[in-house]
Design an enzyme around this catalytic site. Structure first.
Site, mmCIF file in Angstrom:
data_model
loop_
_atom_site.group_PDB
_atom_site.id
_atom_site.type_symbol
_atom_site.label_atom_id
_atom_site.label_comp_id
_atom_site.label_asym_id
_atom_site.label_seq_id
_atom_site.Cartn_x
_atom_site.Cartn_y
_atom_site.Cartn_z
ATOM 1 N N ASP A 1 0.830 -1.208 0.000
ATOM 2 C CA ASP A 1 0.000 0.000 0.000
ATOM 3 C C ASP A 1 0.867 1.261 0.000
ATOM 4 O OD1 ASP A 1 -2.372 -1.353 0.026
ATOM 5 O OD2 ASP A 1 -2.582 -1.317 2.203
ATOM 6 N N LYS B 1 -4.131 3.288 -2.726
ATOM 7 C CA LYS B 1 -4.069 4.726 -2.930
ATOM 8 C C LYS B 1 -3.837 5.412 -1.620
ATOM 9 C CE LYS B 1 -7.617 5.724 -6.343
ATOM 10 N NZ LYS B 1 -8.966 6.243 -6.288
ATOM 11 N N MET C 1 -9.006 8.193 9.577
ATOM 12 C CA MET C 1 -9.553 8.780 8.339
ATOM 13 C C MET C 1 -10.555 9.897 8.629
ATOM 14 S SD MET C 1 -10.154 5.213 6.273
ATOM 15 C CE MET C 1 -10.605 4.225 7.701
HETATM 16 N N1 SAH Z 1 -4.611 -0.549 8.653
HETATM 17 C C1 SAH Z 1 -4.175 0.763 9.074
HETATM 18 C C2 SAH Z 1 -5.245 1.816 8.900
HETATM 19 C C3 SAH Z 1 -5.625 2.065 7.469
HETATM 20 S S1 SAH Z 1 -6.800 3.344 7.296
HETATM 21 C C4 SAH Z 1 -3.723 0.694 10.540
HETATM 22 O O1 SAH Z 1 -3.947 -0.309 11.204
HETATM 23 O O2 SAH Z 1 -3.127 1.666 11.018
HETATM 24 C C5 SAH Z 1 -5.742 4.751 7.006
HETATM 25 C C6 SAH Z 1 -5.808 5.694 8.180
HETATM 26 O O3 SAH Z 1 -4.917 5.229 9.192
HETATM 27 C C7 SAH Z 1 -5.362 7.104 7.882
HETATM 28 O O4 SAH Z 1 -6.395 7.858 7.309
HETATM 29 C C8 SAH Z 1 -5.023 7.581 9.272
HETATM 30 O O5 SAH Z 1 -6.203 7.887 10.000
HETATM 31 C C9 SAH Z 1 -4.414 6.348 9.888
HETATM 32 N N2 SAH Z 1 -2.949 6.338 9.794
HETATM 33 C C10 SAH Z 1 -2.183 5.489 9.088
HETATM 34 N N3 SAH Z 1 -0.866 5.735 9.310
HETATM 35 C C11 SAH Z 1 -0.809 6.755 10.184
HETATM 36 C C12 SAH Z 1 0.254 7.462 10.833
HETATM 37 N N4 SAH Z 1 1.542 7.160 10.606
HETATM 38 N N5 SAH Z 1 -0.063 8.457 11.684
HETATM 39 C C13 SAH Z 1 -1.330 8.768 11.945
HETATM 40 N N6 SAH Z 1 -2.390 8.146 11.371
HETATM 41 C C14 SAH Z 1 -2.131 7.149 10.506
#
Ligand code: SAH
Length: 267
Positions: free
Chosen positions: A46, A68, A183
Site C-alpha cells: 500500500d 491509494k 480517516m
Molecule cells: N490498517 C491501518 C489503517 C488504514 S486506514 C492501521 O492499522 O493503522 C488509514 C488511516 O490510518 C489514515 O487515514 C489515518 O487515520 C491512519 N494512519 C495510518 N498511518 C498513520 C500514521 N503514521 N499516523 C497517523 N495516522 C495514521
C-alpha cells in the site's frame, strides 16, 4: 537478525501472507512480518508503506504498488488487488501483502482474506502496530489509564457524520473514555459536534497526530471544540488520527524526557 530469535524462514509457496507493516517507522514491523517480507517472491504493498521497508525485499522479488493514499480504494481497484493476490499465489509464489498498520484494522484485510478463502488460497495474517496505538505512544497519550476511565474505541471517521453511510452510534461514543478516529481529518468539525451533542464536554482534551512515527510526525492539542480550526491553522494533511478523551490530558506530564520521532528515524 539473531538466528536464535529469528530462525530462517522461506515462506510456503502458494501462500498469501497479509502482513502489517506498522505505522511508518521501519523498525515497527514485527520480526515475523520482516521474515516474510524477506522471503517473498512477490510483494503487494500500500501507499503508506515506507520505501525503506521495501528495500528489505529480495532483489529479485516482484514489487506491486497497489492502493491509494487515503485508502479511498475504489471497488475496481480492490478487485484488481484481489485478482492479483490469487493469481500470484496460484502460480506458486510466496506472496507478501504488505499493508499499513495492522491488516485487519480499517484496511480491507478482512475482504482480501474472504477472497482468498473463496479462491482456496491458504493465507496467514501477521498483525502490525495499528496507527491508533502508534500515534498514542508517540504523543504520550495512555489510551487507557485506570484514573481516566475504562474504555477505548477505534472508529472510522471516513463517512460524513450527516450522511446515510455513517451508521455510528453517537450516543454510545459520547460515553467512551477515549476514542481514536481514523480517516477523520475531513470531518473533524462534524465529528466533534456529534460527540458534544451526545454527552461529551466541549472542553474534553483532544489530539490530532499526523504521520506518527515518521520524520513528519506532528501532534496538535486542543479542546475538542477547537480542533477543526486548529488543524486548518496547522495545515494538517494526514495521514492522521483524531484522539478524543481525558487520557489526552496525561500527555503534558509524560512529555518530559520524550524522544522525538525524527531522532529515532535517524538512528
Ligand atoms: N490498517 C491501518 C489503517 C488504514 S486506514 C492501521 O492499522 O493503522 C488509514 C488511516 O490510518 C489514515 O487515514 C489515518 O487515520 C491512519 N494512519 C495510518 N498511518 C498513520 C500514521 N503514521 N499516523 C497517523 N495516522 C495514521
Amino acid at each position: 537478525m539473531n538466528p536464535r530469535i529469528v530462525p530462517a524462514f522461506d515462506g510456503i509457496p502458494g501462500t498469501v501472507y497479509l502482513v502489517g507493516a506498522g505505522p511508518g517507522a521501519v523498525d515497527l514491523i514485527t520480526l515475523r512480518g520482516l521474515r516474510i517480507l524477506r522471503a517473498a517472491h512477490a510483494v503487494c504493498y500500500d501507499s503508506l508503506v515506507s520505501p525503506e521497508l521495501l528495500a528489505e525485499a529480495r532483489p529479485e522479488a516482484e514489487l506491486f504498488h497497489v492502493g491509494k493514499r487515503g485508502y479511498c480504494v475504489g471497488s475496481t481497484q480492490q478487485s484488481h488487488i484481489n485478482e492479483l493476490l490469487v493469481s500470484l499465489a496460484k502460480s506458486g509464489k510466496v506472496v507478501c501483502r504488505l499493508k499499513g498498520g495492522d491488516p485487519f484494522v480499517f484496511g480491507r484485510g478482512g475482504e482480501e482474506a474472504e477472497v482468498l478463502v473463496n479462491a482456496g488460497v491458504p493465507f496467514e495474517v501477521v498483525p502490525g502496530v495499528t496507527a491508533a496505538l502508534a500515534a498514542a505512544a508517540a504523543a504520550r497519550i495512555p489510551l487507557t489509564h485506570r484514573a481516566a476511565g475504562q474504555s477505548v474505541a477505534f472508529v472510522t471517521g471516513h463517512h460524513d457524520p450527516d450522511s446515510p453511510e455513517c451508521t455510528l452510534d453517537w450516543h454510545a461514543l459520547g460515553q467512551m473514555t477515549a476514542i481514536v478516529f481514523y480517516m477523520a481529518v475531513r470531518h473533524i468539525g462534524k465529528i466533534a459536534a456529534k460527540l458534544c451533542d451526545n454527552g461529551l464536554s466541549l472542553d474534553t482534551p483532544a489530539a490530532v497526530v499526523e504521520a506518527a512515527t515518521t520524520p513528519r510526525e506532528r501532534v496538535i492539542i486542543a479542546p475538542v471544540r477547537d480542533m477543526a480550526t486548529a488543524i486548518v491553522a496547522h495545515g494538517v494533511e494526514g495521514p492522521a488520527v483524531f484522539v478524543v478523551g481525558e487520557p489526552v490530558a496525561y500527555r503534558d506530564r509524560l512529555m518530559s524526557l520524550a524522544v522525538k520521532a525524527t531522532a529515532r528515524a535517524n538512528e
